[in-house]
Design a protein around this motif. Structure first.
Motif, PDB file in Angstrom:
ATOM      1  N   LEU A  79       2.741  -8.774   2.939  1.00 29.15           N
ATOM      2  CA  LEU A  79       2.245  -9.607   1.843  1.00 29.15           C
ATOM      3  C   LEU A  79       3.143  -9.503   0.616  1.00 29.15           C
ATOM      4  CD1 LEU A  79      -1.610  -8.952   2.001  1.00 29.15           C
ATOM      5  CD2 LEU A  79      -0.262 -10.703   3.174  1.00 29.15           C
ATOM      6  N   ASP A  80       3.689  -8.304   0.382  1.00 27.25           N
ATOM      7  CA  ASP A  80       4.504  -8.114  -0.818  1.00 27.25           C
ATOM      8  C   ASP A  80       5.305  -6.814  -0.705  1.00 27.25           C
ATOM      9  OD1 ASP A  80       5.546  -8.768  -3.258  1.00 27.25           O
ATOM     10  OD2 ASP A  80       3.666  -8.597  -4.378  1.00 27.25           O
ATOM     11  N   VAL A  81       6.300  -6.693  -1.557  1.00 29.24           N
ATOM     12  CA  VAL A  81       7.069  -5.445  -1.655  1.00 29.24           C
ATOM     13  C   VAL A  81       7.103  -5.066  -3.130  1.00 29.24           C
ATOM     14  CG1 VAL A  81       9.284  -4.305  -1.198  1.00 29.24           C
ATOM     15  CG2 VAL A  81       8.494  -6.143   0.320  1.00 29.24           C
ATOM     16  N   LYS A  82       6.659  -3.853  -3.441  1.00 29.63           N
ATOM     17  CA  LYS A  82       6.569  -3.421  -4.843  1.00 29.63           C
ATOM     18  C   LYS A  82       7.264  -2.080  -5.040  1.00 29.63           C
ATOM     19  CE  LYS A  82       2.289  -5.778  -5.963  1.00 29.63           C
ATOM     20  NZ  LYS A  82       1.004  -5.680  -6.636  1.00 29.63           N
ATOM     21  N   ARG A  83       7.352  -1.697  -6.299  1.00 27.63           N
ATOM     22  CA  ARG A  83       7.868  -0.366  -6.623  1.00 27.63           C
ATOM     23  C   ARG A  83       6.891   0.329  -7.547  1.00 27.63           C
ATOM     24  NH1 ARG A  83       9.454   1.888 -10.864  1.00 27.63           N
ATOM     25  NH2 ARG A  83       9.591  -0.051 -12.038  1.00 27.63           N
ATOM     26  N   ARG A  84       6.681   1.624  -7.341  1.00 25.47           N
ATOM     27  CA  ARG A  84       5.925   2.443  -8.303  1.00 25.47           C
ATOM     28  C   ARG A  84       6.715   3.736  -8.435  1.00 25.47           C
ATOM     29  NH1 ARG A  84       3.689   4.431 -12.258  1.00 25.47           N
ATOM     30  NH2 ARG A  84       1.641   5.411 -12.198  1.00 25.47           N
ATOM     31  N   GLY A  85       7.190   4.052  -9.647  1.00 20.70           N
ATOM     32  CA  GLY A  85       8.064   5.217  -9.818  1.00 20.70           C
ATOM     33  C   GLY A  85       9.276   5.058  -8.913  1.00 20.70           C
ATOM     34  N   ARG A  86       9.559   6.071  -8.116  1.00 23.07           N
ATOM     35  CA  ARG A  86      10.690   5.996  -7.189  1.00 23.07           C
ATOM     36  C   ARG A  86      10.236   5.656  -5.770  1.00 23.07           C
ATOM     37  NH1 ARG A  86      13.971  10.808 -10.078  1.00 23.07           N
ATOM     38  NH2 ARG A  86      11.949  11.787 -10.020  1.00 23.07           N
ATOM     39  N   TYR A  87       9.048   5.092  -5.636  1.00 21.57           N
ATOM     40  CA  TYR A  87       8.521   4.737  -4.320  1.00 21.57           C
ATOM     41  C   TYR A  87       8.621   3.231  -4.108  1.00 21.57           C
ATOM     42  CZ  TYR A  87       6.423   9.399  -4.448  1.00 21.57           C
ATOM     43  OH  TYR A  87       6.235  10.757  -4.532  1.00 21.57           O
ATOM     44  N   ILE A  88       8.994   2.845  -2.878  1.00 21.31           N
ATOM     45  CA  ILE A  88       8.950   1.436  -2.489  1.00 21.31           C
ATOM     46  C   ILE A  88       7.697   1.243  -1.644  1.00 21.31           C
ATOM     47  CG2 ILE A  88      10.038  -0.274  -0.953  1.00 21.31           C
ATOM     48  CD1 ILE A  88      12.718   0.703  -2.091  1.00 21.31           C
ATOM     49  N   ILE A  89       6.958   0.191  -1.928  1.00 20.06           N
ATOM     50  CA  ILE A  89       5.667  -0.015  -1.285  1.00 20.06           C
ATOM     51  C   ILE A  89       5.666  -1.349  -0.563  1.00 20.06           C
ATOM     52  CG2 ILE A  89       3.187  -0.229  -1.709  1.00 20.06           C
ATOM     53  CD1 ILE A  89       3.994   1.585  -4.288  1.00 20.06           C
ATOM     54  N   ILE A  90       5.495  -1.292   0.758  1.00 21.13           N
ATOM     55  CA  ILE A  90       5.414  -2.512   1.569  1.00 21.13           C
ATOM     56  C   ILE A  90       3.927  -2.764   1.808  1.00 21.13           C
ATOM     57  CG2 ILE A  90       5.990  -3.578   3.792  1.00 21.13           C
ATOM     58  CD1 ILE A  90       8.505  -1.865   3.858  1.00 21.13           C
ATOM     59  N   ILE A  91       3.435  -3.879   1.265  1.00 21.52           N
ATOM     60  CA  ILE A  91       2.006  -4.161   1.345  1.00 21.52           C
ATOM     61  C   ILE A  91       1.719  -5.066   2.532  1.00 21.52           C
ATOM     62  CG2 ILE A  91       0.031  -5.144   0.102  1.00 21.52           C
ATOM     63  CD1 ILE A  91       1.436  -4.254  -2.473  1.00 21.52           C
ATOM     64  N   LEU A  92       0.872  -4.571   3.440  1.00 24.05           N
ATOM     65  CA  LEU A  92       0.451  -5.330   4.614  1.00 24.05           C
ATOM     66  C   LEU A  92      -0.977  -5.821   4.362  1.00 24.05           C
ATOM     67  CD1 LEU A  92       1.745  -2.657   7.167  1.00 24.05           C
ATOM     68  CD2 LEU A  92       2.993  -4.655   6.319  1.00 24.05           C
ATOM     69  N   LEU A  93      -1.566  -6.459   5.354  1.00 22.41           N
ATOM     70  CA  LEU A  93      -2.896  -7.031   5.158  1.00 22.41           C
ATOM     71  C   LEU A  93      -3.936  -5.953   4.805  1.00 22.41           C
ATOM     72  CD1 LEU A  93      -3.775  -9.931   5.269  1.00 22.41           C
ATOM     73  CD2 LEU A  93      -4.561  -9.557   7.606  1.00 22.41           C
ATOM     74  N   LYS A  94      -3.962  -4.866   5.582  1.00 28.55           N
ATOM     75  CA  LYS A  94      -4.984  -3.834   5.346  1.00 28.55           C
ATOM     76  C   LYS A  94      -4.398  -2.491   4.935  1.00 28.55           C
ATOM     77  CE  LYS A  94      -8.486  -5.709   8.400  1.00 28.55           C
ATOM     78  NZ  LYS A  94      -8.853  -5.791   9.803  1.00 28.55           N
ATOM     79  N   ASN A  95      -3.111  -2.354   5.076  1.00 28.10           N
ATOM     80  CA  ASN A  95      -2.484  -1.049   4.819  1.00 28.10           C
ATOM     81  C   ASN A  95      -1.212  -1.224   4.007  1.00 28.10           C
ATOM     82  OD1 ASN A  95      -3.890  -0.860   7.680  1.00 28.10           O
ATOM     83  ND2 ASN A  95      -3.881   1.165   6.770  1.00 28.10           N
ATOM     84  N   THR A  96      -0.606  -0.079   3.676  1.00 32.84           N
ATOM     85  CA  THR A  96       0.699  -0.122   3.018  1.00 32.84           C
ATOM     86  C   THR A  96       1.613   0.921   3.666  1.00 32.84           C
ATOM     87  OG1 THR A  96      -0.066   1.452   1.372  1.00 32.84           O
ATOM     88  CG2 THR A  96      -0.096  -0.844   0.719  1.00 32.84           C
TER      89      THR A  96
END
Ligand SMILES: [Zn+2]
Length: 272
Positions: A50-67
């Protein structure tokens, strides 16, 4: 180690190839990085990004129910490659996510201090992420906020800036550079800084991080960008890694000391 600007640049490069696409499956060549890779990542199957984000030095791949939460550790590299690279890999290429647009998201890590975590969609509750202080580029990191912290702590200002609970992801390079620009000695006890100095410091932290993002981050050691380019911000360092070189303002020699085992660089004449 990639710091906030580098991770922001990496996120901006990989996001257009991933957002809205489907992860068909993964190829895991190494099951244990810093932590063991979850079975959910090993067995991932037709999941929409669904999206790709950053928080601090973490990259976050957002899926439908999980990340999927990715930390690059010391030497982690993310690359976007075409499917034909699936069978072309080195022993340091640990993870491939096979995407439905004929691309691969590849994770390479020589020292294996990075990690990939599987998390529920509300990733803010993750054990690492929930401890992080405000993002330095957000409005909730401001001079009043930092002033409050500095007043109640009797530790060196540079140590305080590098505490992720106070502000997340500034890191060693940008702490050194922003203190130089602000004419503040890195060893100053935080409670001795006045509000005006803190205002200058906060302004310079934001300035230096934006400038680094603009130039693709700082390429040091093994770091490179997913498109194989390198960041150019190291050209603009004023004190970092400049031991014995002359200060660009007063021509005094830059000094290096160690604070908590990390190199600190400063000009003893310009910084008070
Ligand atoms: Zn100087």
């Amino acid at each position: 180690m990639p710091e906030l600007p580098e991770v922001e640049v990496i996120k901006n490069i990989i996001k257009p190839s991933l957002k809205g696409k489907i992860i068909n499956y993964s190829i895991i060549r190494t099951k244990k990085l810093k932590y063991i890779i979850s079975d959910n990542i090993i067995k991932i199957n037709n999941q929409k990004i669904l999206d790709v984000k950053r928080r601090g030095r973490y990259i976050i791949i957002i899926l439908l129910k999980n990340t999927i939460i990715i930390h690059l550790g010391m030497t982690g590299i993310l690359s976007i490659l075409s499917h034909k690279n699936m069978y072309l890999y080195t022993k340091h290429d640990h993870i491939d996510l096979i995407i439905d647009n004929h691309l691969i998201l590849r994770y390479t890590d020589i020292r294996k201090f990075g990690f990939w975590l599987w998390e529920i969609k509300n990733y803010k509750k993750n054990i690492f992420l929930k401890k992080l202080g405000p993002e330095p580029l957000n409005n909730n990191f401001n001079s009043l906020y930092l002033y409050k912290y500095t007043q109640k702590k009797n530790i060196a200002i540079k140590i305080l800036l590098m505490d992720n609970k106070v502000v997340t992801g500034i890191g060693n390079i940008y702490a050194n550079e922003s203190l130089f620009l602000s004419k503040i000695l890195p060893i100053r006890i935080s409670s001795t800084l006045n509000l005006q100095e803190i205002q200058t410091l906060v302004k310079n932290i934001k300035y230096i991080l934006y400038k680094s993002i603009k130039y693709g981050g700082s390429t040091i050691n093994n770091y490179r960008l997913p498109n194989n380019n390198i960041g150019n911000f190291s050209k603009y360092f004023l004190v970092y890694a400049k031991k014995n070189q002359l200060c660009q303002i007063c021509k005094e020699k830059i000094i290096r000391i160690f604070q908590r085992n990390r190199s600190t660089f400063f000009c003893s004449k310009c910084q008070k």
